[in-house]
Design an enzyme around this catalytic site. Structure first.
Site, PDB file in Angstrom:
ATOM      1  N   GLY A  41       0.837  -1.201   0.000  1.00  0.00           N
ATOM      2  CA  GLY A  41       0.000   0.000   0.000  1.00  0.00           C
ATOM      3  C   GLY A  41       0.866   1.243   0.000  1.00  0.00           C
ATOM      4  O   GLY A  41       1.220   1.732  -1.057  1.00  0.00           O
TER       5      GLY A  41
ATOM      6  N   SER B 271       5.145  -5.627  -3.457  1.00  0.00           N
ATOM      7  CA  SER B 271       4.835  -4.217  -3.596  1.00  0.00           C
ATOM      8  C   SER B 271       5.457  -3.389  -2.466  1.00  0.00           C
ATOM      9  O   SER B 271       6.662  -3.529  -2.213  1.00  0.00           O
ATOM     10  CB  SER B 271       3.315  -4.052  -3.636  1.00  0.00           C
ATOM     11  OG  SER B 271       2.957  -2.784  -4.074  1.00  0.00           O
ATOM     12  N   TYR B 272       4.654  -2.595  -1.745  1.00  0.00           N
ATOM     13  CA  TYR B 272       5.261  -1.797  -0.671  1.00  0.00           C
ATOM     14  C   TYR B 272       5.817  -2.681   0.442  1.00  0.00           C
ATOM     15  O   TYR B 272       6.657  -2.242   1.228  1.00  0.00           O
ATOM     16  CB  TYR B 272       4.273  -0.758  -0.106  1.00  0.00           C
ATOM     17  CG  TYR B 272       4.992   0.282   0.720  1.00  0.00           C
ATOM     18  CD1 TYR B 272       5.689   1.320   0.108  1.00  0.00           C
ATOM     19  CD2 TYR B 272       5.046   0.182   2.109  1.00  0.00           C
ATOM     20  CE1 TYR B 272       6.413   2.242   0.849  1.00  0.00           C
ATOM     21  CE2 TYR B 272       5.762   1.106   2.863  1.00  0.00           C
ATOM     22  CZ  TYR B 272       6.442   2.131   2.225  1.00  0.00           C
ATOM     23  OH  TYR B 272       7.167   3.035   2.961  1.00  0.00           O
TER      24      TYR B 272
ATOM     25  N   ASP C  45       4.337  -5.705 -15.163  1.00  0.00           N
ATOM     26  CA  ASP C  45       3.930  -4.695 -14.179  1.00  0.00           C
ATOM     27  C   ASP C  45       4.601  -3.375 -14.510  1.00  0.00           C
ATOM     28  O   ASP C  45       5.818  -3.323 -14.701  1.00  0.00           O
ATOM     29  CB  ASP C  45       4.362  -5.169 -12.774  1.00  0.00           C
ATOM     30  CG  ASP C  45       4.070  -4.146 -11.687  1.00  0.00           C
ATOM     31  OD1 ASP C  45       3.143  -3.320 -11.871  1.00  0.00           O
ATOM     32  OD2 ASP C  45       4.762  -4.173 -10.643  1.00  0.00           O
TER      33      ASP C  45
ATOM     34  N   HIS D 298       1.682  -7.163 -11.501  1.00  0.00           N
ATOM     35  CA  HIS D 298       2.212  -6.770 -10.189  1.00  0.00           C
ATOM     36  C   HIS D 298       2.032  -7.863  -9.132  1.00  0.00           C
ATOM     37  O   HIS D 298       2.962  -8.170  -8.390  1.00  0.00           O
ATOM     38  CB  HIS D 298       1.470  -5.501  -9.770  1.00  0.00           C
ATOM     39  CG  HIS D 298       2.010  -4.819  -8.565  1.00  0.00           C
ATOM     40  ND1 HIS D 298       3.265  -4.231  -8.540  1.00  0.00           N
ATOM     41  CD2 HIS D 298       1.469  -4.593  -7.341  1.00  0.00           C
ATOM     42  CE1 HIS D 298       3.460  -3.680  -7.347  1.00  0.00           C
ATOM     43  NE2 HIS D 298       2.396  -3.879  -6.605  1.00  0.00           N
TER      44      HIS D 298
END
Ligand code: NAG
Ligand code: NAG
Ligand code: NAG
Length: 484
Positions: free
Chosen positions: A103, A199-200, A405, A457
């Protein structure tokens, strides 16, 4: 028996398979050899009040799963929600893996557990759960955590807790969570442990691993951490930005002129680069083009919102920022998929079964909390120094990248990893799954890097079978298959 696998944002492919075929597909992937136990030994956990026994729409399964809150700080009422799936067979002999989404502000339950790698995938009607034959709990005991407070069901009764959320406080709380979770699950206290995420969570995972490594000097706090696994991870802001714009150009998302302006005017290693108008306007142009398509999966059709999906979410969610700060883009996904999960987790019977509410006073579950995203107060520019520490500590570090991605593209990851300057142990070559090239792999001293050909992603959504095979290789510590 029909299994529904969500493969792309819009496509739902129904695979009708006979049970025997499923067995053969899964067995094709190499399994970790867990001693010779032939009986499917069940959990040794007894009398745990977090056992989930009546989850609406759940297919019947042979393993146990548990969900609920673990308090971080009782005096101020800070608590985190987890969902734990024991392995399909012989859980006592399999490692424990913590999975984190990013996020910041997005839920590991909504993404990881119910769209990517958990055993129960939320159906497109928002009511049913479908069995995922490629669930990672085939090979490990999988723990999904909603972190930090404010994400998913996790919360705090002290509202000021929400004011200063950042990387360090998240690592601290997750660390405290683990110790308190082990109190509830003492059998897992000394288990081989890995942390994985995408991701984050490319920031969260090394940060937490570094914290565990430091605290492990105290034998009373020892956690048996053996390695980390990262998918399309945010790693180092400068390299990540350079990779994002170069990838957009090399995949024909922006013009030569826009890319040329970026090359001439942006210095992503400087926080002041955004006060250069030529740079920030050219980067805005990249993001503007990405709003037209799915940045997280370049060749997937976008979700066209209709009456059923009233949330007016744009594909590229940018944090408002002063010109001196790096703008941040949410590590999010397709809004159509996300709403199925929202429908499911806000059902009273579901919340009751997961021990988050009494089914009357409901919690309001969202897949991403934009207030947390927008208010994020502290983020490390780069976690590469932590990589170095973990490499020196001889932890297993595997990084993979879905190569379609645009958000954390394969170029970002290559720029980041190249900057470590690690010696090459085994050179670039294809790896295979089900007789096809799954992607390419290069092994460095201390780190393995692999691509997933044609994955966006959130890799396991696109390549469920290859992801499980790759995860199995990671747990074995063996190169992914190098022959058809
Ligand atoms: C938060 O407050 C509510 C209402 O008083 C209480 O029921 C709940 O247990 C508290 N949560 C925590 C983690 O202390
Ligand atoms: C994290 O924990 C350490 C050690 O307890 C503490 O010194 C530090 O201030 C904490 N950081 C945050 C942001 O909470
Ligand atoms: C910005 O671009 C304009 C037009 O191309 C150019 O004249 C100007 O020198 C550039 N400014 C900077 C600071 O690079």
């Amino acid at each position: 028996m029909a299994f529904i696998l969500k493969v792309t944002s819009l496509l739902t492919i129904t695979l009708v398979l006979l049970l025997s075929e499923i067995t053969s597909i899964v067995v094709v992937a190499r399994h970790v050899q867990w001693s010779s136990a032939t009986d499917q030994k069940k959990s040794n956990i007894h009398n745990n009040d977090h056992l989930v026994s009546d989850l609406p729409g759940q297919p019947s399964v042979d393993f146990q799963h548990y969900a609920g809150y673990v308090n971080i700080d009782e005096t101020i009422g800070r608590t985190l929600f987890y969902w734990f799936y024991e392995a399909w067979s012989v859980p006592d002999e399999k490692p424990l893996v913590l999975w984190l989404n990013g996020g910041p502000g997005c839920s590991s339950v909504g993404y990881g557990a119910t769209q990517e790698i958990g055993p129960f995938i939320v159906g497109t009607d928002g009511k049913d759960l479908q069995l995922n034959p490629y669930s990672w709990n085939r090979e490990a005991n999988m723990l999904f955590l909603e972190s930090p407070v404010g994400v998913g069901f996790s919360y705090s009764n002290t509202t000021s807790d929400y004011d200063n959320l950042g990387d360090d406080s998240t690592a601290n709380d997750t660390y405290a969570f683990l110790h308190n979770w082990f109190k509830k699950y003492p059998l897992y206290r000394t288990r081989t442990f890995y942390i994985a995420g995408e991701s984050y969570a490319g920031k969260y995972v090394p940060e937490l691993a570094g914290l565990i490594y430091d605290r492990n000097k105290d034998p009373n706090l020892f956690i048996n951490l053996k390695g980390i696994l990262l998918g399309n991870p945010e790693t180092s802001d400068a390299e990540d930005w350079k990779g994002l714009v170069d990838y957009a150009w090399s995949h024909a998302v922006v013009s030569d002129e826009t890319h040329q302006t970026i090359r001439e005017s942006c210095d992503f290693s400087s926080n002041n680069t955004w006060s250069n108008n030529n740079c920030s306007q050219a980067v805005d142009e990249v993001l503007k083009q990405y709003k037209e398509i799915d940045i997280y999966s370049l060749y997937t059709s976008v979700c066209i919102p209709n009456s059923a999906y009233s949330d007016d979410k744009s594909q590229v969610m940018l944090k408002k920022t002063t010109s001196k700060m790096m703008p941040r883009i949410l590590g999010g996904y397709d809004p159509c998929l996300d709403d199925y999960a929202k429908g499911y987790y806000n059902k009273p019977e579901v919340q009751k079964a997961l021990h988050v509410s009494d089914g009357v006073q409901l919690k309001n579950w969202k897949i991403c909390n934009m207030d947390i995203f927008n208010g994020w107060s502290q983020s490390k520019d780069s976690v590469l120094p932590i990589y170095k520490k973990l490499i020196d500590a001889k932890l297993r570090i595997w990084v993979y990248s879905g190569d379609t991605d645009g958000r954390v593209p394969v170029l970002s990851t290559r720029y980041s990893l190249n900057s470590l300057g690690l010696p090459i142990k085994r050179a670039w070559r294809p790896w295979y799954n089900q007789k096809q090239v799954g992607g390419w792999v290069q092994e460095y001293e201390g780190l393995t890097f692999a691509t997933f050909r044609g994955a966006g992603h959130a890799v396991p959504i696109f390549k469920p079978s290859a992801s499980l095979a790759f995860f199995t290789s990671f747990l074995l510590g063996e190169s992914p298959p190098s022959h058809r």
